[in-house]
Design a protein around this motif. Structure first.
Motif, short mmCIF file in Angstrom:
data_model
loop_
_atom_site.label_atom_id
_atom_site.label_comp_id
_atom_site.label_asym_id
_atom_site.label_seq_id
_atom_site.Cartn_x
_atom_site.Cartn_y
_atom_site.Cartn_z
N ASN A 2 2.45 7.05 15.77
CA ASN A 2 2.13 6.72 17.14
C ASN A 2 1.70 5.25 17.16
N ASN A 3 2.58 4.37 17.65
CA ASN A 3 2.32 2.93 17.60
C ASN A 3 1.04 2.53 18.31
N GLU A 4 0.75 3.16 19.44
CA GLU A 4 -0.46 2.80 20.19
C GLU A 4 -1.71 3.14 19.39
N VAL A 5 -1.74 4.33 18.81
CA VAL A 5 -2.89 4.75 18.00
C VAL A 5 -3.00 3.87 16.76
N PHE A 6 -1.89 3.63 16.10
CA PHE A 6 -1.91 2.82 14.89
C PHE A 6 -2.39 1.40 15.18
N ASN A 7 -1.94 0.82 16.27
CA ASN A 7 -2.38 -0.53 16.63
C ASN A 7 -3.86 -0.58 16.95
N LYS A 8 -4.39 0.45 17.60
CA LYS A 8 -5.83 0.51 17.87
C LYS A 8 -6.61 0.62 16.56
N LEU A 9 -6.09 1.38 15.62
CA LEU A 9 -6.73 1.52 14.32
C LEU A 9 -6.74 0.18 13.58
N LYS A 10 -5.61 -0.52 13.58
CA LYS A 10 -5.55 -1.84 12.94
C LYS A 10 -6.54 -2.80 13.59
N SER A 11 -6.59 -2.80 14.90
CA SER A 11 -7.52 -3.68 15.61
C SER A 11 -8.96 -3.35 15.26
N PHE A 12 -9.29 -2.07 15.17
CA PHE A 12 -10.64 -1.65 14.80
C PHE A 12 -11.02 -2.22 13.44
N ILE A 13 -10.13 -2.14 12.49
CA ILE A 13 -10.42 -2.63 11.14
C ILE A 13 -10.60 -4.14 11.13
N LYS A 89 -14.12 6.59 -22.57
CA LYS A 89 -13.73 7.63 -21.61
C LYS A 89 -12.80 7.01 -20.57
N GLN A 90 -11.94 7.84 -20.02
CA GLN A 90 -11.02 7.37 -19.00
C GLN A 90 -11.73 7.25 -17.66
N LYS A 91 -11.21 6.37 -16.83
CA LYS A 91 -11.76 6.17 -15.50
C LYS A 91 -11.49 7.39 -14.63
N ARG A 92 -12.49 7.75 -13.83
CA ARG A 92 -12.35 8.88 -12.93
C ARG A 92 -11.30 8.53 -11.87
N GLN A 93 -10.35 9.40 -11.71
CA GLN A 93 -9.29 9.17 -10.73
C GLN A 93 -9.75 9.63 -9.35
N THR A 94 -9.46 8.82 -8.36
CA THR A 94 -9.76 9.19 -6.98
C THR A 94 -8.46 9.35 -6.23
N LYS A 95 -8.54 10.13 -5.16
CA LYS A 95 -7.37 10.31 -4.31
C LYS A 95 -7.20 9.07 -3.44
N GLU A 96 -6.01 8.92 -2.90
CA GLU A 96 -5.68 7.76 -2.09
C GLU A 96 -5.81 8.08 -0.60
N LEU A 97 -6.51 7.22 0.13
CA LEU A 97 -6.62 7.34 1.58
C LEU A 97 -5.93 6.13 2.19
N THR A 98 -4.95 6.38 3.07
CA THR A 98 -4.15 5.30 3.64
C THR A 98 -4.32 5.23 5.15
N MET A 99 -3.77 4.20 5.72
CA MET A 99 -3.78 4.05 7.17
C MET A 99 -3.07 5.23 7.85
N THR A 100 -2.02 5.73 7.23
CA THR A 100 -1.31 6.89 7.79
C THR A 100 -2.24 8.09 7.87
N HIS A 101 -3.05 8.31 6.84
CA HIS A 101 -4.00 9.43 6.85
C HIS A 101 -5.01 9.27 7.99
#
Length: 118
Positions: A2-13, A89-101
């Motif tokens: 949704n371009n309108e929602v995505f653009n509002k999210l980008k602007s917020f950041i 010890k290996q680094k703890r892996q975290t999940k990825e959170l993206t703009m799409t999420h």
């Protein structure tokens, strides 16, 4: 998407100053695959603050979001890297959170595993 929602999210950041402390981002540089932790450098306590502000701004319920699975604790990257070097010890892996999420969360009104994985 949704371009309108995505653009509002980008602007917020951009307008709120998220993601510009270590790596300056402009609105045009933020895309659907931009990662919140890795690309915008939002982590630790900043991640808590970001998600609260995000939830308030977009009326998204973030209460069921498992933040510790996506972000490191405050100070973890430096201190634990030193400890990992010593203990090997290996680094703890975290999940990825993206703009799409985050966009999905805005549309669903909640940020949780079901919304992220839909």
């Amino acid at each position: 998407m949704n371009n309108e929602v995505f653009n509002k999210l980008k602007s917020f950041i951009v307008e709120s100053g998220w993601g510009i402390t270590l790596l300056p981002f402009k609105e045009k540089e933020i895309g659907v695959n931009t990662r919140i932790k890795e690309d915008l450098k939002i982590n630790g306590d900043d991640a808590d603050e970001f998600l609260i502000a995000f939830g308030n701004e977009f009326k998204v319920d973030v209460s069921k979001f498992k933040i510790d699975e996506y972000f490191d604790d405050e100070g973890e990257p430096i201190l634990t890297d030193i400890i990992r070097m010593i203990t090997r010890k290996q680094k703890r892996q975290t999940k990825e959170l993206t703009m799409t999420h985050l966009e999905k969360a805005i549309l669903a009104g909640r940020l949780d595993e079901e919304t992220i994985n839909s």
